[in-house]
Design a protein around this motif. Sequence first.
Motif, PDB file in Angstrom:
ATOM      1  N   LEU A 259       0.628  -1.272   0.058  1.00  0.00           N
ATOM      2  CA  LEU A 259      -0.026   0.127   0.024  1.00  0.00           C
ATOM      3  C   LEU A 259       0.913   1.237   0.022  1.00  0.00           C
ATOM      4  CD1 LEU A 259      -3.146   1.016   0.142  1.00  0.00           C
ATOM      5  CD2 LEU A 259      -2.389   1.256   2.794  1.00  0.00           C
ATOM      6  N   LEU A 260       1.819   1.351   0.902  1.00  0.00           N
ATOM      7  CA  LEU A 260       2.779   2.438   0.818  1.00  0.00           C
ATOM      8  C   LEU A 260       3.699   2.658  -0.347  1.00  0.00           C
ATOM      9  CD1 LEU A 260       3.611   1.756   4.782  1.00  0.00           C
ATOM     10  CD2 LEU A 260       2.307   3.903   3.899  1.00  0.00           C
ATOM     11  N   LEU A 291       6.139   2.131   9.217  1.00  0.00           N
ATOM     12  CA  LEU A 291       6.618   1.573   8.111  1.00  0.00           C
ATOM     13  C   LEU A 291       6.641   2.508   6.913  1.00  0.00           C
ATOM     14  CD1 LEU A 291       4.195  -1.670   7.818  1.00  0.00           C
ATOM     15  CD2 LEU A 291       6.826  -1.480   7.893  1.00  0.00           C
ATOM     16  N   SER A 292       5.796   3.604   6.932  1.00  0.00           N
ATOM     17  CA  SER A 292       5.923   4.495   5.770  1.00  0.00           C
ATOM     18  C   SER A 292       7.371   5.470   5.714  1.00  0.00           C
ATOM     19  CB  SER A 292       4.568   5.608   6.132  1.00  0.00           C
ATOM     20  OG  SER A 292       4.745   6.468   4.951  1.00  0.00           O
ATOM     21  N   LYS A 293       7.836   5.345   6.920  1.00  0.00           N
ATOM     22  CA  LYS A 293       9.254   6.273   7.035  1.00  0.00           C
ATOM     23  C   LYS A 293      10.302   5.370   6.434  1.00  0.00           C
ATOM     24  CE  LYS A 293       7.982   8.272  11.475  1.00  0.00           C
ATOM     25  NZ  LYS A 293       8.459   8.563  12.866  1.00  0.00           N
ATOM     26  N   LEU A 298       7.153   3.944  -4.958  1.00  0.00           N
ATOM     27  CA  LEU A 298       7.749   3.281  -6.028  1.00  0.00           C
ATOM     28  C   LEU A 298       6.950   3.471  -7.435  1.00  0.00           C
ATOM     29  CD1 LEU A 298       9.111  -0.255  -4.953  1.00  0.00           C
ATOM     30  CD2 LEU A 298      10.404   2.024  -5.060  1.00  0.00           C
ATOM     31  N   THR A 299       5.633   4.032  -7.424  1.00  0.00           N
ATOM     32  CA  THR A 299       4.853   4.203  -8.417  1.00  0.00           C
ATOM     33  C   THR A 299       4.160   5.472  -8.612  1.00  0.00           C
ATOM     34  OG1 THR A 299       2.559   3.558  -7.202  1.00  0.00           O
ATOM     35  CG2 THR A 299       4.105   1.621  -8.270  1.00  0.00           C
ATOM     36  N   ARG A 300       3.901   5.817  -9.625  1.00  0.00           N
ATOM     37  CA  ARG A 300       3.057   7.365  -9.977  1.00  0.00           C
ATOM     38  C   ARG A 300       1.798   6.950 -10.726  1.00  0.00           C
ATOM     39  NH1 ARG A 300       3.992  11.294  -6.512  1.00  0.00           N
ATOM     40  NH2 ARG A 300       6.159  12.222  -6.271  1.00  0.00           N
ATOM     41  N   PHE A 379      10.458   7.268  -6.265  1.00  0.00           N
ATOM     42  CA  PHE A 379      10.071   8.757  -6.460  1.00  0.00           C
ATOM     43  C   PHE A 379      10.246   9.409  -5.099  1.00  0.00           C
ATOM     44  CE2 PHE A 379       7.600   6.406  -9.580  1.00  0.00           C
ATOM     45  CZ  PHE A 379       7.851   7.178 -10.885  1.00  0.00           C
ATOM     46  N   SER A 380      10.138   8.677  -4.009  1.00  0.00           N
ATOM     47  CA  SER A 380      10.342   9.378  -2.753  1.00  0.00           C
ATOM     48  C   SER A 380      10.811   8.316  -1.792  1.00  0.00           C
ATOM     49  CB  SER A 380       8.718   9.804  -2.165  1.00  0.00           C
ATOM     50  OG  SER A 380       8.945  10.385  -0.894  1.00  0.00           O
ATOM     51  N   PRO A 381      11.596   8.888  -0.741  1.00  0.00           N
ATOM     52  CA  PRO A 381      12.153   7.938   0.161  1.00  0.00           C
ATOM     53  C   PRO A 381      11.194   7.112   1.300  1.00  0.00           C
ATOM     54  CG  PRO A 381      12.816   9.936   0.872  1.00  0.00           C
ATOM     55  CD  PRO A 381      12.183  10.359  -0.474  1.00  0.00           C
ATOM     56  N   ASP A 382      10.088   7.739   1.195  1.00  0.00           N
ATOM     57  CA  ASP A 382       8.953   7.229   2.260  1.00  0.00           C
ATOM     58  C   ASP A 382       7.704   7.044   1.494  1.00  0.00           C
ATOM     59  OD1 ASP A 382       7.040   9.684   2.251  1.00  0.00           O
ATOM     60  OD2 ASP A 382       8.894  10.700   3.431  1.00  0.00           O
ATOM     61  N   GLY A 383       6.725   6.344   2.018  1.00  0.00           N
ATOM     62  CA  GLY A 383       5.797   5.799   1.564  1.00  0.00           C
ATOM     63  C   GLY A 383       4.427   6.637   1.139  1.00  0.00           C
ATOM     64  N   GLY A 384       4.402   8.026   2.048  1.00  0.00           N
ATOM     65  CA  GLY A 384       3.572   9.100   1.626  1.00  0.00           C
ATOM     66  C   GLY A 384       2.718   9.178   2.477  1.00  0.00           C
TER      67      GLY A 384
END
Length: 480
Positions: A259-260, A291-293, A298-300, A379-384
């Motif tokens: 999910l993240l 976990l998000s941290k 990985l996707t857009r 795309f980002s180091p964390d899961g957002g």
Amino acid sequence: PARGHLGCANLAHGFAAAGRDKPDLMANVKPGVAIVSSYNDMLSAHQPYETYPPILKAAVRAAGGVAQFAGGVPAMCDGITQGRAGMELSLYSREVIAMATAIALSHDMFDAGLMLGVCDKIVPGLLIGALHFGHLPAVFVPAGPMTSGLPNKVKARTRQLFAEGKVGREELLDAESRSYHSPGTCTFYGTANSNQVMIEVMGLHLPGSTFVNPRTELREALTKAAGRRAVEITAHGGEYTPVGRVVDEKAIVNACVALLATGGSTNHTMHLVAIAAAAGIELLWDDLAALSKVVPLLTRMYPNGQADVNHFQAAGGMQVLIGDLLDAGLLHSDVLTVAGHGLGHYRSAPVLKDGELLWEERTEGSTDPDVLRPVSEAFSPDGGIHMLDGNLGRAVSKVSAVKPEHLVVEAPAKVFDDQLELLRAFEAGELDGQDFVAVIRYQGPSANGMPELHKLTPPLAVLLDSGWRVAIVTNGRMSG
């Protein structure tokens, strides 16, 4: 088989209308498989299930079992009820679906279940119901997304133009109908497709079956394979795989990671917690925050980008995503799945060769880095997904869908008692030319079912695009 424990009168009731399957049910040798479906004509995502029962019955019969349609579950569509009173039933419908699933499985006639569902509350409800019969194997059977229609960016812009009064209802309906245009799941990456990603990563789909379009040869072959597999993993085969053993702590963590990593729907901060609870596992928002941290994005996919799930599938899809996360040590590989032991099975993609369904390991990485990337180029180091604490309580924020310039908004609060009140203020021009934080209260589960507030997206987007700083705080849901 389970039905062998029934008294004669009980069993006779269970096969009285079984037709050609009556001798097999009476003989009490072949395992029984329940089909539980969310089919209805109104939902594009669930309409393909109309043809599944006879396909599954034939596949189960060929594999040495006997399948019966055990029950249907309701399936409502948030896309239809947005901004309407029907949305007040939406979140509650998950529990109705869970209970309907349990009713379908409650007759002790079955040794496995085939669960047919796709969208928001339907899959969590089916899984929660199945987990209350955790001794039974459960294979989830997807229907797949519709093919890509009008690009999401064009659709969203048309909605904004309509909100501004620059286009009429005819133009808006044309845009919407070119976006949602055929059988299959809506192609944006909302709760429905987040469901599908998590169910595959939890090992409840056959590998690679998640995003195969409806009414294709491969889709039908995968449906038949699901029926066969349901028989093979009953207690009467050599690979007994009860759903209560599949959905363990590691599977729940894998679902959270998926999910993240994909920027999935924040609705699953509710659904995953409930699924875990049904499996006897405590999952907290704090766990998702932790976990998000450490899980990279990985996707857009829209609303986190302009691509849809078909573009994700074309770039390599679930097999590339799972393979990269496994290689990075971000998924548990030593888990039980409906495909066998080990998540490594899900590195392989289904293919048809001379009409035969085969699985081939995907060794190639993503073919489109704008949609799907490896961990090393995230795309980002964390899961957002961030958890917020403050004097209003606790909240979930999906920062992966927020532009950097909008991450901090300081402005006067404007308080509304529902979304219609805000819409009326927008239409009257009362929100023009100012920064503000819209507070939409009385939207919680104890008030009116905790509705989603997506009707507010076009007017708020118009104001943002006009250069004003706008944010929203609510006890309802705005899952995109």
